[in-house]
Write an enzyme that holds these catalytic residues in place. Sequence first.
Site, PDB file in Angstrom:
ATOM      1  CB  SER A 117     119.922 -80.504   9.433  1.00  0.00           C
ATOM      2  OG  SER A 117     120.365 -79.538  10.287  1.00  0.00           O
ATOM      3  CE1 TYR A 141     116.472 -82.179  12.710  1.00  0.00           C
ATOM      4  CE2 TYR A 141     118.307 -80.711  12.862  1.00  0.00           C
ATOM      5  CZ  TYR A 141     117.047 -80.955  12.228  1.00  0.00           C
ATOM      6  OH  TYR A 141     116.955 -80.392  11.121  1.00  0.00           O
ATOM      7  CE  LYS A 145     116.247 -83.528   9.222  1.00  0.00           C
ATOM      8  NZ  LYS A 145     114.968 -83.714   8.399  1.00  0.00           N
TER       9      LYS A 145
END
Length: 320
Positions: A117, A141, A145
Amino acid sequence: MSWLVTGGAGYIGSHVVRALRAAGIETVALDDLSSGFRAFVPEDVPFVEGTILDGELVARTLRDHAVTGVVHVAGFKYAGVSVERPLHTYEQNVTGTATLLRAMAENGVTKAVFSSSAAVYGTPDVETVVEDTPKAPESPYGESKLIGEWLLRDMEVAAGFTTTSLRYFNVVGSGEPDLYDASPHNLFPLVFDALLAGRTPRINGDDYATPDGTCVRDYIHVADLAHSHAVAARKLEAGEPLQRAYNLGSGDGVSVRQIMDAMASGTGIAFEPEVAPRRPGDPARIVATGEAAARDLEWAMRHSLDEMVTSAWEARRRIG
């Protein structure tokens, strides 16, 4: 020979499954159906229901289907919600990835394409992101990643893995009318749901230092994204060298106002979006260059913004 797609019944993963098949690569999909749909996986593609946290299931799947590589798409993908559920996010994205990699190593599967991402960059101090732009994720998040990328890098050293990570911002559109984005957090489904319910979509801030005052971001078509995942898998399978990471970006981006205009045109529902205050932390412009991916992964923006909207709208209307 076959490739496993984790999260293969999800919005992005199901497009990757079809792109791999189009490239002539035998495919098996694994998904726990927490956000995916069994119907998204073609009937002739082997499907395993379960989680990547189940190492024994993953290992058995690798053996039963003679898997030689993995496209790792599965994960908890909601940056905003991850702030409220950090432990869940790390369990799904970090523990899950570690469990997957352990099963791969123990079964001699050493090729991996990681669906990463652009959240790994956080809010960079440059308008156009390149692969070596400093990483400063701002949510669990994004952090998860980045840790996933580190895990792949470490397995290259420890176990001879060959890997690449693909970073991207906002994925929209539909490559097939039966595949749609069902996320309750993504812009396109939020706007579609508002229009179908008779509500007016909203823009958060129109006083940024951009041409029309609204934020500018990368929006890329899911089929274009899936194609480059399949190219990466094919090249790793053939032993061709790839960078450890690539940005899949437009290089110029589109504004929220442009998206709203395209939504009104593509849906045939005229509206003037409401303007709300800025959201804290939203930078005026973040886009990524896709030059390296264009060179190595056949990356291209093959779909216009209007095509992104109309393909997504067609898929959304099929479900009522």
